[in-house]
Design a protein around this motif. Structure first.
Motif, PDB file in Angstrom:
ATOM      1  N   CYS A 156      26.910 -29.979 -10.727  1.00  0.00           N
ATOM      2  CA  CYS A 156      27.123 -30.268 -12.523  1.00  0.00           C
ATOM      3  C   CYS A 156      27.425 -29.123 -12.915  1.00  0.00           C
ATOM      4  CB  CYS A 156      26.046 -30.691 -12.953  1.00  0.00           C
ATOM      5  SG  CYS A 156      25.850 -31.768 -14.069  1.00  0.00           S
TER       6      CYS A 156
ATOM      7  N   ALA B   7      33.137 -28.842 -14.590  1.00  0.00           N
ATOM      8  CA  ALA B   7      33.022 -29.959 -15.422  1.00  0.00           C
ATOM      9  C   ALA B   7      33.775 -31.164 -16.108  1.00  0.00           C
ATOM     10  CB  ALA B   7      31.939 -29.397 -16.943  1.00  0.00           C
TER      11      ALA B   7
ATOM     12  N   THR C 139      31.964 -36.035 -14.393  1.00  0.00           N
ATOM     13  CA  THR C 139      30.873 -35.545 -14.821  1.00  0.00           C
ATOM     14  C   THR C 139      30.215 -35.391 -15.993  1.00  0.00           C
ATOM     15  OG1 THR C 139      31.819 -33.212 -13.933  1.00  0.00           O
ATOM     16  CG2 THR C 139      29.178 -32.908 -14.610  1.00  0.00           C
TER      17      THR C 139
ATOM     18  N   PRO D  24      25.265 -28.391 -17.341  1.00  0.00           N
ATOM     19  CA  PRO D  24      27.060 -27.326 -16.926  1.00  0.00           C
ATOM     20  C   PRO D  24      26.664 -26.114 -17.735  1.00  0.00           C
ATOM     21  CG  PRO D  24      27.535 -29.714 -17.472  1.00  0.00           C
ATOM     22  CD  PRO D  24      26.190 -30.064 -17.812  1.00  0.00           C
TER      23      PRO D  24
ATOM     24  N   CYS E  86      19.530 -33.467 -10.040  1.00  0.00           N
ATOM     25  CA  CYS E  86      21.164 -33.724 -10.664  1.00  0.00           C
ATOM     26  C   CYS E  86      21.045 -34.737 -11.095  1.00  0.00           C
ATOM     27  CB  CYS E  86      21.949 -34.271  -9.576  1.00  0.00           C
ATOM     28  SG  CYS E  86      21.942 -32.530  -8.373  1.00  0.00           S
TER      29      CYS E  86
ATOM     30  N   TYR F 255      30.840 -37.924  -8.607  1.00  0.00           N
ATOM     31  CA  TYR F 255      29.800 -37.138  -8.242  1.00  0.00           C
ATOM     32  C   TYR F 255      28.602 -36.635  -7.281  1.00  0.00           C
ATOM     33  CZ  TYR F 255      25.474 -34.226 -10.691  1.00  0.00           C
ATOM     34  OH  TYR F 255      24.656 -33.339 -11.181  1.00  0.00           O
TER      35      TYR F 255
END
Ligand code: MIC
Length: 648
Positions: free
Chosen positions: A127, A226, A230, A110, A104, A204
């Motif tokens: 993500c 997203a 993000t 994305p 991550c 997140y």
């Protein structure tokens, strides 16, 4: 307009139609493996004869088998380091952190697809990507440039309203709420897309907690939008260029819906020994505990640890506890908690500080005392997973863990005044990136020698499937058998992940210690099981080991997604009872015969099972079109060899 999940699926669709249940194949952008699944996966990748991995990004992490009590694990690490360098994968050294967490931080993008040899690969769904856990062989096949095959998932829209009552109600309570509603089978065949106004209030890493544990519902994945959060995450990770705008919100094309009011949630716990055994904290307040463990990929973020540190600041662990541990998710988190003072707060309170790795979550040390209650912020509590056969593991949020650690009994954090949290120091991505080794340039890679220690044995050769299988019933197992029952967790057994003949001796060790002996004596046989057979992890050893012992078919009421596919890929036929009542007729040692297995490839859906001295019954299956051929070929490697004789 299509939902976010469907948009990403559509953009990666190589074969099939996006109709739930139908066979689809997806182009894969990223692949990951970790050390416990990666040695076998990389050796399977070698069989394809490719010079380099054929995905945009491949990463091999060392985070599971990190106890180096003898040569086996370090030999595996050395092997993986050389394999990654040679074949074009990044290599995340031991000490960098847990694969999902580091992925991550450093790689998730994305709009992309990720397939990983670990069930919690789903965490990268935080993500805005489609991130799916799979067996090592399926990942190796993707690394060799093939698309990833799966039944098209249903998309469940999860509408979040309002905001969590922080600090005591946490993201863990959101995923435990979904588990309370749906249980460990309630997400099979689904991708959960999180949406609604509440989703933008989640940080997140809170999204990561939820996406990680979606695997516990048996789901294919989870996906988060997203959005600005993000964007800030990627900016802090110095990867803003990876951000892309994607559709989000209620697009009206969800196959199912869930609605959760975040403001209404209460602290929840999963009781021993299933993540689906969820109750509110009220039902457990006062329960004695002897151990508390904070961390694991699901709850090892900066904030998770900072809250625990703040609760414990200036205090001492309850005397009733035998031990307490805290594990940061990555080297970056370790760096941040060191700078914020959280590390010292926990240290001074008597918490044992562990290195960033999976650690006790997968039974790598810190086993609890016999029969004792252990409270953990982890994602799984299957029996014996901690390393203690009669363990009693409760799963909870960091908030519940911190307050309970102080009191020595399970406690409701809402009884305490919220502590003052330290200021969060900005992340320093180079702290981890420096120790993710780049693959060797193509020109140099060819000359890299691969060191193979004595415990590293090649993957067993797959054998053709006979048309008739005859054998005895080796075990009649109940519902929800986990892959941990089949191929146990913990330092002793997992050290044999590169050696299938050796690991096979531990099959069903916690449930039936004579299983392997019986399988040897009877020359293999059948496994009979209830619902959700093979739930939990992606470890293909749960299929490789029984195959090694001569098992060629499992007859169950239903299967968990990843394990079902691992059985097919490794040459074991997963068959379903046509009538669940026939399960009750199975007895240990009965002689069974299954006929006409090759007819599966010609479209046959029902097979006859003859029982010596008793009436026959029928079984069926749910194979996708290509799976029919893989099964009859005797496994995925044999199938691909038949398709492309030059390749594999
Ligand atoms: C798990 O959490 O169960 C594991 C250990 O990470 C497994 C992988 C493995 O068994 O190596 C998983 O989730 O797939």
């Amino acid at each position: 307009m299509a939902s976010l999940a469907r948009t990403i699926l559509e953009e990666h669709l190589e074969r099939g139609e996006l109709v739930p249940g139908q066979e689809i194949a997806l182009r894969v952008d990223q692949a990951l493996a970790q050390d416990a699944t990666g040695t076998m996966a990389m050796m399977q990748f070698e069989l394809f004869g490719e010079d380099r991995v054929r995905v945009e990004t491949a990463v091999v992490y060392v985070d599971h088998n990190i106890l180096q009590i003898d040569f086996k694990n370090p030999d595996d690490h050395r092997f993986l380091q050389a394999m990654a360098a040679k074949y074009g994968a990044w290599f995340s050294r031991p000490g960098n952190g847990i694969c999902h967490y580091v992925h991550c931080e450093r790689f998730a993008k994305p709009g992309q697809t990720l397939v990983g040899a670990d069930s919690h690969t789903t965490q990268s769904g935080s993500c805005a990507m489609i991130a799916i856990g799979a067996g090592g062989l399926d990942v190796a096949v993707c690394m060799a440039g093939h698309p990833f095959e799966l039944p098209c998932p249903k998309i469940v829209g999860v509408f979040l309203e309002n905001e969590l009552a922080r600090p005591w109600i946490q993201a863990k309570d959101v995923i435990l709420e979904l588990l309370r509603r749906r249980g460990v089978r309630g997400g099979r065949g689904c991708i959960f897309e999180f949406t609604g106004p509440g989703v933008h209030t989640l940080s997140y890493t809170e999204r990561g907690t939820i996406a990680n544990m979606i695997a516990e519902l048996g789901a294919t994945g989870a996906v988060f939008p997203a959005d600005d959060e993000t964007r800030s995450w990627l900016e802090e990770q110095e990867r803003l260029e990876d951000f892309v705008e994607l559709p989000t919100g209620d697009t009206g094309d969800f196959d199912e819906e869930e609605h959760i009011d975040l403001a209404e949630l209460v602290p929840l716990l999963a009781k021993p020994s299933s993540p689906g055994n969820v109750v509110p904290v009220d039902e457990l307040v006062g329960t004695a505990i002897q151990q508390v463990c904070i961390g694991s990929s699901v709850n090892s973020s900066y904030h998770d640890l900072a809250l625990c540190g703040a609760v414990m600041r200036g205090q001492r662990l309850s005397e009733g506890l035998v031990s307490a541990t805290a594990t940061p998710g990555s080297r970056q988190i370790l760096d941040q908690i060191t700078r914020s003072g959280t590390y010292v707060d926990l240290l001074m309170a008597g918490v044992r500080m562990l290195e960033p790795a999976c650690g006790p979550c997968v039974g790598m040390g810190q086993a609890p005392p016999s029969g004792a209650n252990s409270l953990r912020t982890f994602n799984r509590n299957f029996p014996g997973r901690s390393g203690t056969a009669d363990d009693q593991v409760y799963l909870c949020s960091p908030a519940v863990a911190a307050v309970s650690m102080l009191k020595g009994v399970i406690s409701d954090p809402r009884e305490l005044d919220p502590p003052e949290l330290p200021e969060r120091p900005p992340a320093r991505p180079e702290v981890v990136q420096k120790h993710i080794l780049e693959p060797a340039p193509e020109g140099e890679a060819g000359s890299i020698e691969i060191p193979r220690g004595p415990n590293i044995k090649p993957p067993p050769e797959q054998k053709p499937l006979p048309d008739v299988l005859a054998g005895r019933v080796l075990i009649v197992a109940p519902d929800d058998i986990s892959t941990g029952d089949l191929s146990p967790d913990g330092a002793t057994v997992m050290a044999y992940r590169s050696n299938v003949p050796a690991i096979a001796e531990f099959t069903f060790q916690h449930r039936d210690k004579d299983f392997a002996k019986r399988a040897h004596e009877w020359g293999g046989g059948f496994i009979v099981a209830g619902d959700n057979y093979g739930q939990g992890s992606s470890r293909e050893h749960a299929a490789l080991a029984p195959a090694q012992l001569g098992v060629r078919a499992v007859i169950a009421k239903s299967f968990a997604r990843i394990h079902r596919r691992n059985l097919i890929a490794q040459g074991i036929v997963p068959l379903l009872f046509n009538d669940g009542a026939d399960y009750d007729r199975a007895e240990l040692g009965q002689k069974w015969e299954i006929h006409d297995l090759h007819a599966i490839a010609e479209g046959e859906d029902e097979l006859q099972v003859e029982i010596e001295g008793a009436p026959a019954f029928t079984v069926t299956h749910d194979f996708l079109p290509r799976e029919r051929e893989i099964v009859v070929a005797g496994g995925l490697i044999r199938y691909l060899k038949e398709q492309q004789p030059a390749g594999v």
